[in-house]
Design a protein around this motif. Structure first.
Motif, PDB file in Angstrom:
ATOM      1  N   LYS A  13      -9.886  -1.883   8.700  1.00 27.97           N
ATOM      2  CA  LYS A  13      -9.639  -0.973   7.571  1.00 27.97           C
ATOM      3  C   LYS A  13      -9.445   0.429   8.165  1.00 27.97           C
ATOM      4  O   LYS A  13     -10.301   0.910   8.922  1.00 27.97           O
ATOM      5  N   VAL A  14      -8.297   1.047   7.874  1.00 28.46           N
ATOM      6  CA  VAL A  14      -8.049   2.406   8.392  1.00 28.46           C
ATOM      7  C   VAL A  14      -8.129   3.380   7.214  1.00 28.46           C
ATOM      8  O   VAL A  14      -7.377   3.248   6.244  1.00 28.46           O
ATOM      9  N   VAL A  15      -9.051   4.323   7.308  1.00 25.99           N
ATOM     10  CA  VAL A  15      -9.155   5.337   6.245  1.00 25.99           C
ATOM     11  C   VAL A  15      -8.838   6.710   6.821  1.00 25.99           C
ATOM     12  O   VAL A  15      -9.026   6.968   8.006  1.00 25.99           O
ATOM     13  N   ILE A  16      -8.329   7.565   5.957  1.00 23.99           N
ATOM     14  CA  ILE A  16      -7.943   8.927   6.350  1.00 23.99           C
ATOM     15  C   ILE A  16      -8.586   9.879   5.336  1.00 23.99           C
ATOM     16  O   ILE A  16      -8.609   9.575   4.138  1.00 23.99           O
ATOM     17  N   PRO A  17      -9.146  10.996   5.794  1.00 23.05           N
ATOM     18  CA  PRO A  17      -9.854  11.869   4.842  1.00 23.05           C
ATOM     19  C   PRO A  17      -8.962  12.409   3.725  1.00 23.05           C
ATOM     20  O   PRO A  17      -9.429  12.643   2.617  1.00 23.05           O
ATOM     21  N   GLU A  32     -16.644  17.292   4.887  1.00 24.26           N
ATOM     22  CA  GLU A  32     -16.986  16.698   3.581  1.00 24.26           C
ATOM     23  C   GLU A  32     -16.057  15.509   3.295  1.00 24.26           C
ATOM     24  O   GLU A  32     -16.501  14.452   2.863  1.00 24.26           O
ATOM     25  N   LYS A  33     -14.762  15.710   3.551  1.00 24.48           N
ATOM     26  CA  LYS A  33     -13.806  14.627   3.272  1.00 24.48           C
ATOM     27  C   LYS A  33     -14.029  13.437   4.213  1.00 24.48           C
ATOM     28  O   LYS A  33     -13.804  12.290   3.842  1.00 24.48           O
ATOM     29  N   ILE A  34     -14.458  13.723   5.453  1.00 26.11           N
ATOM     30  CA  ILE A  34     -14.766  12.630   6.399  1.00 26.11           C
ATOM     31  C   ILE A  34     -15.923  11.805   5.817  1.00 26.11           C
ATOM     32  O   ILE A  34     -15.864  10.571   5.758  1.00 26.11           O
ATOM     33  N   TYR A  35     -16.951  12.510   5.390  1.00 25.29           N
ATOM     34  CA  TYR A  35     -18.118  11.824   4.829  1.00 25.29           C
ATOM     35  C   TYR A  35     -17.706  10.977   3.623  1.00 25.29           C
ATOM     36  O   TYR A  35     -18.059   9.792   3.525  1.00 25.29           O
ATOM     37  N   LEU A  36     -16.928  11.571   2.723  1.00 29.21           N
ATOM     38  CA  LEU A  36     -16.545  10.858   1.496  1.00 29.21           C
ATOM     39  C   LEU A  36     -15.666   9.642   1.795  1.00 29.21           C
ATOM     40  O   LEU A  36     -15.840   8.578   1.191  1.00 29.21           O
ATOM     41  N   CYS A  37     -14.750   9.786   2.733  1.00 30.96           N
ATOM     42  CA  CYS A  37     -13.873   8.631   2.984  1.00 30.96           C
ATOM     43  C   CYS A  37     -14.641   7.509   3.668  1.00 30.96           C
ATOM     44  O   CYS A  37     -14.281   6.335   3.538  1.00 30.96           O
ATOM     45  N   MET A  85     -12.131   5.024   1.301  1.00 32.97           N
ATOM     46  CA  MET A  85     -10.797   5.394   0.809  1.00 32.97           C
ATOM     47  C   MET A  85     -10.608   6.903   0.941  1.00 32.97           C
ATOM     48  O   MET A  85     -11.615   7.605   1.038  1.00 32.97           O
ATOM     49  N   PRO A  86      -9.356   7.391   1.005  1.00 32.21           N
ATOM     50  CA  PRO A  86      -8.076   6.705   0.948  1.00 32.21           C
ATOM     51  C   PRO A  86      -7.860   5.782   2.150  1.00 32.21           C
ATOM     52  O   PRO A  86      -8.199   6.141   3.282  1.00 32.21           O
ATOM     53  N   GLU A  87      -7.275   4.625   1.835  1.00 31.54           N
ATOM     54  CA  GLU A  87      -7.023   3.640   2.889  1.00 31.54           C
ATOM     55  C   GLU A  87      -5.515   3.579   3.183  1.00 31.54           C
ATOM     56  O   GLU A  87      -4.688   3.731   2.288  1.00 31.54           O
ATOM     57  N   ILE A  88      -5.190   3.343   4.455  1.00 39.38           N
ATOM     58  CA  ILE A  88      -3.779   3.163   4.836  1.00 39.38           C
ATOM     59  C   ILE A  88      -3.423   1.694   4.622  1.00 39.38           C
ATOM     60  O   ILE A  88      -4.034   0.800   5.216  1.00 39.38           O
ATOM     61  N   LEU A  89      -2.450   1.450   3.751  1.00 39.67           N
ATOM     62  CA  LEU A  89      -1.985   0.086   3.485  1.00 39.67           C
ATOM     63  C   LEU A  89      -0.498   0.036   3.796  1.00 39.67           C
ATOM     64  O   LEU A  89       0.217   1.009   3.565  1.00 39.67           O
ATOM     65  N   MET A  90      -0.040  -1.096   4.327  1.00 40.32           N
ATOM     66  CA  MET A  90       1.368  -1.161   4.728  1.00 40.32           C
ATOM     67  C   MET A  90       2.002  -2.483   4.394  1.00 40.32           C
ATOM     68  O   MET A  90       1.347  -3.526   4.465  1.00 40.32           O
ATOM     69  N   PHE A 102      -9.651   7.923  10.582  1.00 38.57           N
ATOM     70  CA  PHE A 102      -8.686   8.676  11.362  1.00 38.57           C
ATOM     71  C   PHE A 102      -8.661  10.141  10.953  1.00 38.57           C
ATOM     72  O   PHE A 102      -8.126  10.492   9.900  1.00 38.57           O
ATOM     73  N   ALA A 103      -9.261  10.982  11.804  1.00 38.96           N
ATOM     74  CA  ALA A 103      -9.265  12.420  11.543  1.00 38.96           C
ATOM     75  C   ALA A 103      -8.058  13.028  12.252  1.00 38.96           C
ATOM     76  O   ALA A 103      -8.141  13.494  13.390  1.00 38.96           O
ATOM     77  N   GLY A 104      -6.947  12.952  11.545  1.00 40.69           N
ATOM     78  CA  GLY A 104      -5.690  13.469  12.086  1.00 40.69           C
ATOM     79  C   GLY A 104      -4.715  13.528  10.935  1.00 40.69           C
ATOM     80  O   GLY A 104      -5.126  13.758   9.789  1.00 40.69           O
TER      81      GLY A 104
END
Ligand code: 13P
Ligand code: SF4
Length: 337
Positions: free
Chosen positions: A99-103, A297-302, A307-312, A81-83
């Motif tokens: 799995k939802v990851v955010i940069p 860069e952060k998009i590539y790394l995530c 990770m970072p992953e959104i957990l709820m 999720f690039a937002g």
């Protein structure tokens, strides 16, 4: 692997909110991101306020409603999720098996931050027989306290679908709420929140700009304050603003929203001119500092490290999902798909 990670990735994310890792500067990030998409069956969903490079690698670019609809329906295993955080959280609420990851976990939102759940609960208690409509730019905690969620593209239709005498609390954006009160003739009680980007446009400077560009149309996002909206020829969500520039015959536009949207406007209308509406001071304040925390860069790394992953918490997720489902049902009825 093309990175030099010296600490445990989890500890690195806990410390920074994102993976602070050195990347080989010669790495072709566009090619690497495409490789990771295929290898991991990942999809990149991006908001229009992301930087151009991110928009260009995205599989889908949209406004908050479009992004939520896409997140709900995707078959991808990983949603990148690039937002900002509330958007990624909404994706997880709607599609929990993915799995939802955010940069960058610190990509927040001033509007969402303006409405802490404990204070909002007290506010609600003061208005016991009111229905709560909350703008999607809020935390899962606020969503769980709401009856219907809305976005800038469907708020008016949602409000108009309710009986005229229905008492309504609208949170957290006072500018969008005031605009909807004005166009619908309602008297919703408003939470006192605002977006730091949309509140800074200068009426005086836009007026002067209009004198220099008499044929330019002013297009504005409804998170702007009323005096700016009064200058606008068209008001709408990011997608609605983009579509307007595609259909309208004008050649020049003064754009009162975050500057990221200009990338798609220019791509769709290469022969038209788009002028960002000037803010009150000389800084680049119409760049959202939260949206712009994300980088290629952060998009590539995530994607690489997932990770970072959104957990709820599941109870919170289910409570927050109800009013979002209500919004999605109503949007489908209105043909907003
Ligand atoms: P939309 O893209 O839904 O219009 O929202 C704008 C915004 O401010 C998102 O944070
Ligand atoms: Fe929040 Fe405003 Fe940034 Fe959108 S532009 S994420 S509403 S601070």
């Amino acid at each position: 692997m093309n990175t030099m990670l010296v600490t445990d990735p989890k500890i690195n994310v806990e410390k920074n909110g994102f993976l602070n890792v050195e990347i080989d500067p010669e790495l072709d990030l566009f090619a690497e991101i495409e490789r990771l998409k295929k290898e991991k069956n990942a999809i990149i969903l991006a908001h229009y306020y992301q930087e151009p490079d991110i928009q260009d690698v995205a599989d889908y670019i949209g406004d908050s409603l479009g992004l939520a609809q896409k997140a709900e329906k995707t078959n991808a295993d990983i949603i990148v999720f690039a937002g900002v955080h509330f958007m990624a959280e909404t994706a997880k609420i709607l599609n929990p098996t993915k799995k939802v990851v955010i940069p960058d976990l610190k990509a927040g939102c001033s509007l969402s931050d303006s409405c802490p759940p404990p204070l909002f609960e007290q506010f609600k208690q003061k208005h016991p027989d009111y229905l709560v409509i909350s703008y999607i730019n809020c935390s899962a905690g606020i969503k769980a306290l709401s009856d219907i969620i809305c976005t800038s593209s469907n708020t008016q239709k949602i409000v108009e679908s309710l009986p005229k005498d229905q008492k309504i609390i609208f949170a957290p954006d006072k500018n969008l709420g005031a605009y909807i009160n004005k166009v619908t003739g309602r008297n919703m009680v408003l939470w006192n929140g605002a977006c730091m980007v949309h509140e800074i446009f200068s009426v005086e400077k836009i007026t002067k700009l209009k004198l220099r560009h008499p044929d330019a149309k002013v297009i504005a996002h409804p998170e702007c304050e009323d005096p700016v909206l009064q200058l606008a020829d068209f008001i709408g969500s990011t997608t609605q603003l983009l579509k307007y520039t595609e259909k309208d015959s004008s050649q020049e536009y003064i754009v009162a929203t975050e500057t990221g949207i200009l990338h798609q406007m220019i791509k769709s209308n290469p022969h038209k001119t788009f002028i960002p509406a000037p803010p009150d001071n000389s800084c680049a304040c119409n760049d959202c500092p939260h949206m712009k925390r994300n980088t290629l860069e952060k998009i590539y790394l995530c994607m690489e490290y997932e990770m970072p992953e959104i957990l709820m918490d599941e109870e919170l997720r289910l409570a927050a999902k109800k009013p979002i489902d209500r919004m999605l049902e109503l949007s489908a009825q209105f043909g907003l798909i």
